[in-house]
Scaffold this motif. Sequence first.
Motif, short mmCIF file in Angstrom:
data_model
loop_
_atom_site.label_atom_id
_atom_site.label_comp_id
_atom_site.label_asym_id
_atom_site.label_seq_id
_atom_site.Cartn_x
_atom_site.Cartn_y
_atom_site.Cartn_z
N MET A 186 10.30 -3.22 -10.86
CA MET A 186 9.05 -3.45 -11.57
C MET A 186 8.28 -4.66 -11.01
N TYR A 187 9.00 -5.57 -10.36
CA TYR A 187 8.37 -6.76 -9.80
C TYR A 187 7.79 -6.44 -8.43
N LEU A 188 6.57 -6.89 -8.20
CA LEU A 188 5.79 -6.49 -7.03
C LEU A 188 5.78 -7.59 -5.96
N ASP A 189 5.67 -7.14 -4.72
CA ASP A 189 5.64 -8.06 -3.58
C ASP A 189 4.29 -8.78 -3.55
N PRO A 190 4.27 -10.10 -3.75
CA PRO A 190 3.00 -10.84 -3.77
C PRO A 190 2.34 -10.95 -2.41
N ASN A 191 3.04 -10.54 -1.34
CA ASN A 191 2.47 -10.57 0.00
C ASN A 191 1.89 -9.23 0.42
N ASP A 192 2.08 -8.21 -0.40
CA ASP A 192 1.56 -6.88 -0.11
C ASP A 192 0.04 -6.85 -0.33
N PRO A 193 -0.75 -6.48 0.67
CA PRO A 193 -2.22 -6.46 0.52
C PRO A 193 -2.69 -5.61 -0.66
N GLU A 194 -2.03 -4.48 -0.92
CA GLU A 194 -2.42 -3.63 -2.04
C GLU A 194 -2.15 -4.32 -3.38
N VAL A 195 -1.04 -5.00 -3.47
CA VAL A 195 -0.71 -5.73 -4.69
C VAL A 195 -1.71 -6.86 -4.91
#
Length: 234
Positions: free
Chosen positions: A35-44
């Motif tokens: 459920m936790y998202l990658d803060p370095n992902d451009p989409e995120v």
Amino acid sequence: MGRIRYLGVMLYDADRIHEVASCDEKDLINRQLDMYLDPNDPEVIAEAKKCGIPDSTIQAAQKSPVWKYVKEWGLALPLHPEFRTLPSLFYVMPLLPAMAQMNDDNKYNSVGASLWDDMGNPRLPMKYLASMFSAGNTNVIANILKKLMSVRTHRRQVTVGDISREEVEKAFLETGLTAEMANDIYRLTSLAKLEDRFVIPPAHREEAIEMMEETHVHKGSTGFGFMKKPKRGL
């Protein structure tokens, strides 16, 4: 994480909360961590900005020590996931102190397996740890303990040199860690400064002003999130 505490931002997908909280118990750990998202992902990053999350908060999430322990290194777990409260509170399990044995010459034997606990027969029961952190799944606990032990083995080889490099590489192969990751874990766990352990974004003026309002005046009328006073009629 025990007596050594860390505080950081974690971005998560709120739309998945119901799905995660109602999943089968054997999937609880993986679902909650997914459920936790990658803060370095451009989409995120793009979606976070659409939701009104400030750049400073996103940057804090990218530097978050909690993200590293939970997602990047896979060392921290939530407490009692079977309660399904999905707490954003994570723990790194403890490793017991190093042990040494006396040989016939009254000298300490502190090399290799004699120095640390046997993973197959740990002094700290694995089932007990699993009952707290992995909803009874001992495989999850064993994997994390192996990672922590591989960091210990690597640092022992670097600082003392009484463990072969082949033994260290074998431990890395089993856990998926690298020497660089092991050094990063060691630094953040043992040598971290205050600014490394507590990565908190600055408060924003618009939020600070709202916090100064007398919230009890609006409670029960229009809620905490609205500052406009209610009126009768149309």
